[in-house]
Enzyme design. Structure first.
Site, PDB file in Angstrom:
ATOM      1  CE  LYS A   4      15.588 -35.799  16.567  1.00  0.00           C
ATOM      2  NZ  LYS A   4      15.268 -34.729  15.463  1.00  0.00           N
ATOM      3  CE  LYS A  55      12.124 -41.544  10.332  1.00  0.00           C
ATOM      4  NZ  LYS A  55      10.892 -40.174  10.183  1.00  0.00           N
ATOM      5  CE  LYS A  88      16.949 -36.232   7.148  1.00  0.00           C
ATOM      6  NZ  LYS A  88      16.184 -35.638   7.975  1.00  0.00           N
TER       7      LYS A  88
END
Ligand code: TRP
Length: 340
Positions: free
Chosen positions: A123, A205, A208
């Site tokens: 991240k 993956k 969203k």
């Protein structure tokens, strides 16, 4: 009298805690990987299902959108079959003890331990303009979510396993100093169907927060979009429907198909032997859209009932508040905070 004794002798149900961030539209990946299992777990466990908005602000969120998504996530939990009578459904920021315990646990977590978290590394690369300390201490907040409720099991995707291990380490460390304060939680990771990948890059993956909406199926999108996205999903160059290493695109679509039909990969291979990707994708699209139909119509109904959804949030927060206070008071006492 005997009856009372019998009741007391019954083992309490084990407790489950899990959460999803309201940081984007909830995807098929979240549904298959998490919520669908949560629904089943309600039968045998005492469950708490949280919308973790405190976690979401570790990356910048549009305030109005965060608020809307939090509301939608609660409605979606219910639409998927989480029963507010059986389980505790709540919003993380409604229960102050999460942030309070996180502070204490942060003082028992090593800087080095947090530096090793792969999600932090990923991240901070992705959001290199905003590597804030919340992003770094995120796993401590997650540990506090879990430990506050003395959860035994934490259903998560494999990508969260490292955070659960950290939670266990911190809990064991705290217990070794102060006695049995926390239940040591175990990750609950389902082998199959746990991970649905992106439709545009099936090595990653399904997420969203992916900026490309073609990469995911939103649980609440319309039927035609679902069918179209699956039709366009990236697949490999040969055209055999077979589950095999390296065939990430086909493997992913087979997982989706398997989740909705209950068929094994072998059965799917047989069903589509001699057929091409076109037929297969059409079948996956239809099956997936059909499988989500009930959730979609239930969601459409619930989303209009603001009073009902808010009443679920309120009573969930009340229950969670009570449980969380018990643990927090114990922790405050153990570490030596003055109580009047
Ligand atoms: N970190 C989890 C994720 O991104 C979300 C989460 C926060 C969570 N707190 C939790 C999951 C506690 C399980 C238990 O998927």
């Amino acid at each position: 009298m005997d009856e009372v004794k019998d009741l007391a002798a019954q083992p309490l149900k084990k407790r489950i805690f899990s959460g999803i961030q309201p940081s984007g539209i909830i995807t098929l990946g979240n549904y298959i990987g998490a919520i669908k299992n949560w629904v089943e777990l309600q039968r045998d466990y005492e469950c708490l299902y949280c919308v973790v908005d405190l976690h979401a602000i570790t990356v910048r969120q549009e305030p109005a959108e965060l608020r809307r998504r939090t509301f939608e996530a609660i409605a979606l939990y219910v639409a998927c079959g989480i029963d507010p009578e059986k389980s505790t459904i709540f919003v993380q920021s409604h229960v102050p003890a999460h942030a309070e315990l996180a502070w204490v646990l942060g003082c028992y977590t090593g800087f080095g331990e947090l530096s090793r978290m792969t999600q932090f590394k990923d991240k901070s690369q992705k959001h290199s303009d905003n590597i804030n300390s919340g992003l770094f201490t995120y796993p401590v907040l997650m540990a506090s979510d879990i430990l506050l409720y003395q959860a035994n099991l934490v259903p998560v995707g494999i990508d969260q396993k490292q955070h659960i291990e950290l939670t266990r380490d911190v809990a064991l460390r705290f217990n070794s100093v102060y006695g049995d304060v926390f239940t040591i939680p175990e990750p609950y990771i389902k082998e199959t169907g746990m991970k649905i990948n992106s439709l545009t890059d099936p090595t990653k993956k399904m997420s969203k927060s992916d900026p490309n909406p073609s990469s995911y199926i939103a649980v609440i999108e319309n039927r035609d979009d679902t069918i179209r996205k699956i039709k366009r999903a990236v697949t490999d160059s040969d055209s055999v429907i077979k589950h095999a290493p390296g065939k990430d695109g086909i493997n992913n679509l087979m997982s989706i198909y398997s989740c909705f039909t209950g068929k094994s990969f072998e059965e799917i291979e047989k069903e589509f032997a001699g057929k091409g990707y076109g037929d297969f994708k059409a079948a996956v699209g239809e099956t997936c859209a059909d499988g989500l139909e009930n959730v979609r119509s239930e969601y459409a109904r619930l989303i209009k009932d603001k009073a009902y959804i808010e009443s679920i949030m309120k009573s969930g927060a009340e229950k969670a508040f009570y449980m969380s206070r018990k643990t927090l008071s114990k922790v405050y006492k153990k570490v030596g905070f003055y109580h009047v």
